[in-house]
Design a protein around this motif. Structure first.
Motif, PDB file in Angstrom:
ATOM      1  N   ALA A 136      23.870   8.498 -12.972  1.00  0.00           N
ATOM      2  CA  ALA A 136      23.152   7.134 -11.778  1.00  0.00           C
ATOM      3  C   ALA A 136      22.021   7.953 -10.840  1.00  0.00           C
ATOM      4  O   ALA A 136      21.496   9.624 -11.330  1.00  0.00           O
ATOM      5  CB  ALA A 136      24.501   7.070 -10.292  1.00  0.00           C
ATOM      6  N   ILE A 137      20.733   7.791 -10.555  1.00  0.00           N
ATOM      7  CA  ILE A 137      19.949   7.690  -9.985  1.00  0.00           C
ATOM      8  C   ILE A 137      20.016   6.855  -8.458  1.00  0.00           C
ATOM      9  O   ILE A 137      20.443   5.623  -8.165  1.00  0.00           O
ATOM     10  CB  ILE A 137      18.258   7.270 -11.326  1.00  0.00           C
ATOM     11  N   THR A 138      19.604   8.063  -7.431  1.00  0.00           N
ATOM     12  CA  THR A 138      19.846   6.941  -5.856  1.00  0.00           C
ATOM     13  C   THR A 138      18.565   8.226  -5.905  1.00  0.00           C
ATOM     14  O   THR A 138      17.405   8.607  -6.336  1.00  0.00           O
ATOM     15  CB  THR A 138      20.893   7.755  -4.723  1.00  0.00           C
ATOM     16  N   HIS A 139      17.882   8.140  -4.507  1.00  0.00           N
ATOM     17  CA  HIS A 139      16.280   8.538  -3.285  1.00  0.00           C
ATOM     18  C   HIS A 139      16.935   9.552  -2.352  1.00  0.00           C
ATOM     19  O   HIS A 139      17.849   9.633  -2.282  1.00  0.00           O
ATOM     20  CB  HIS A 139      15.616   7.397  -3.261  1.00  0.00           C
ATOM     21  N   LYS A 156       9.513   3.701 -10.190  1.00  0.00           N
ATOM     22  CA  LYS A 156       7.777   4.973  -9.587  1.00  0.00           C
ATOM     23  C   LYS A 156       8.121   4.985  -7.907  1.00  0.00           C
ATOM     24  O   LYS A 156       7.024   5.512  -7.236  1.00  0.00           O
ATOM     25  CB  LYS A 156       6.544   4.478 -10.284  1.00  0.00           C
ATOM     26  N   ASP A 157       7.964   3.613  -7.483  1.00  0.00           N
ATOM     27  CA  ASP A 157       7.889   3.429  -5.976  1.00  0.00           C
ATOM     28  C   ASP A 157       8.812   4.118  -4.765  1.00  0.00           C
ATOM     29  O   ASP A 157       8.645   3.476  -3.460  1.00  0.00           O
ATOM     30  CB  ASP A 157       7.834   1.867  -6.162  1.00  0.00           C
ATOM     31  N   VAL A 158       9.760   5.141  -5.552  1.00  0.00           N
ATOM     32  CA  VAL A 158      10.451   5.820  -4.133  1.00  0.00           C
ATOM     33  C   VAL A 158       9.790   7.345  -3.947  1.00  0.00           C
ATOM     34  O   VAL A 158       9.420   7.528  -5.611  1.00  0.00           O
ATOM     35  CB  VAL A 158      11.906   5.736  -5.272  1.00  0.00           C
ATOM     36  N   ALA A 176       0.877  -1.569  -0.044  1.00  0.00           N
ATOM     37  CA  ALA A 176      -0.006  -0.044  -0.305  1.00  0.00           C
ATOM     38  C   ALA A 176       0.818   0.910  -0.281  1.00  0.00           C
ATOM     39  O   ALA A 176       0.714   2.270  -0.995  1.00  0.00           O
ATOM     40  CB  ALA A 176      -1.349   0.139   1.126  1.00  0.00           C
ATOM     41  N   PHE A 177       2.623   1.583   0.592  1.00  0.00           N
ATOM     42  CA  PHE A 177       3.239   2.357   0.566  1.00  0.00           C
ATOM     43  C   PHE A 177       3.769   2.223  -0.710  1.00  0.00           C
ATOM     44  O   PHE A 177       3.736   3.297  -1.322  1.00  0.00           O
ATOM     45  CB  PHE A 177       3.962   1.915   1.890  1.00  0.00           C
ATOM     46  N   ARG A 178       4.224   1.655  -1.319  1.00  0.00           N
ATOM     47  CA  ARG A 178       4.990   1.360  -2.600  1.00  0.00           C
ATOM     48  C   ARG A 178       3.586   2.231  -3.497  1.00  0.00           C
ATOM     49  O   ARG A 178       4.227   2.987  -4.060  1.00  0.00           O
ATOM     50  CB  ARG A 178       5.377   0.351  -3.296  1.00  0.00           C
ATOM     51  N   LEU A 179       2.445   2.344  -3.395  1.00  0.00           N
ATOM     52  CA  LEU A 179       1.524   2.012  -4.309  1.00  0.00           C
ATOM     53  C   LEU A 179       1.138   4.122  -4.197  1.00  0.00           C
ATOM     54  O   LEU A 179       1.232   4.433  -5.641  1.00  0.00           O
ATOM     55  CB  LEU A 179       0.055   1.376  -4.105  1.00  0.00           C
ATOM     56  N   ARG A 180       1.284   3.867  -2.617  1.00  0.00           N
ATOM     57  CA  ARG A 180       1.002   5.854  -2.395  1.00  0.00           C
ATOM     58  C   ARG A 180       2.345   6.326  -2.939  1.00  0.00           C
ATOM     59  O   ARG A 180       1.717   7.821  -4.284  1.00  0.00           O
ATOM     60  CB  ARG A 180       1.263   6.098  -1.418  1.00  0.00           C
ATOM     61  N   CYS A 181       3.278   6.277  -3.173  1.00  0.00           N
ATOM     62  CA  CYS A 181       4.005   6.978  -3.507  1.00  0.00           C
ATOM     63  C   CYS A 181       3.956   6.780  -5.465  1.00  0.00           C
ATOM     64  O   CYS A 181       4.531   8.026  -5.845  1.00  0.00           O
ATOM     65  CB  CYS A 181       6.078   6.278  -3.704  1.00  0.00           C
TER      66      CYS A 181
END
Length: 242
Positions: free
Chosen positions: A239-242, A80-82, A8-13
């Motif tokens: 590079a891609i990080t968060h 998409k999930d971050v 559910a949290f990943r979906l919100r992100c």
């Protein structure tokens, strides 16, 4: 807002409905740092992580071009999930999008590295509530003078996270966190921050500062920002990080 269920949290992100740090999110679940590289740099990064397992505990690596973290998070989409990503080109921050689908390459490889937020709930349950959780802020993180073991083109220094606590709590905190080797495990330094090159623990390099109370000792854990800084210092082309 459901901050306990990972799916559910990943979906919100994914839907752009959550922004911010993920401290205290999904308690009891493994959290991970994210690094996305082109395949040409993936081997160097893999070796860097293997040579520096405390700050870089690998929990999953995707196949080139595959954006689903299938073993840890079936149905996920790492593009998409971050909550928010950071895009670097030759060591320079160029964008902070919430979706990197347009930046994903056919040979992109995603690395997931365990995060110390994973064990914060266990510390809280044992009566050692991390100060950043208590204050509702991100954990304070600091650059250090500890050199990481380099890998071909990648090099850099350790970054550490800090949690203040009373001396009698340190043994229990060490025992608890040592059970989480995929989330940095036990502390790497206790006490005087100057011994690892930190001048002032009230001014973190990343995250937010937290209150140090009378009688408390700073306790430092290896941090997943370490490999991110290595990518910047080594001026990796993309590079891609968060």
């Amino acid at each position: 807002m459901d901050l306990k269920d990972p799916r559910a949290f990943r979906l919100r992100c994914r839907e752009g409905r959550f922004k911010g740090n993920t401290a205290a999110v999904c308690p009891g679940k493994l959290q991970a740092n994210v690094v996305i590289l082109d395949k040409e740099w993936a081997y160097d990064f893999l070796v860097f992580c293997q040579r520096n397992p405390k700050p870089c505990p690998i929990v999953e690596i995707t196949d080139p071009g595959c954006f689903e973290v299938a073993r840890m998070a079936p149905g996920s989409d790492i593009r998409k999930d971050v909550p928010q990503y950071r895009v670097f080109e030759h060591g320079i921050l160029t964008d902070e999008p919430t979706d990197v689908t347009d930046l994903w390459h056919d040979d992109s490889v995603a690395f997931l590295l365990g995060c110390s937020f994973t064990f914060d709930d266990a510390l809280s349950t044992a009566g050692i509530k991390p100060r950043h959780i208590e204050m509702g802020v991100n954990v304070p993180m600091f650059k250090t003078a500890i050199r990481a073991d380099p890998s071909n083109r990648l090099h850099g220094n350790y970054v550490v996270s800090m949690r203040p606590m009373l001396p009698h709590q340190i043994v229990a905190a060490t025992s608890i966190t040592s059970r989480y080797p995929f989330a940095h495990g036990s502390p790497i330094h206790i006490g005087d921050p100057s011994e690892i090159g930190i001048a002032d623990i009230s001014v973190p390099d990343f995250g937010q500062g937290v209150e140090m109370r009378q009688g408390e000792v700073p306790v430092f854990w290896a941090c997943g920002v370490t490999p991110q800084l290595a990518l910047l210092e080594s001026k990796v082309p993309f590079a891609i990080t968060h």
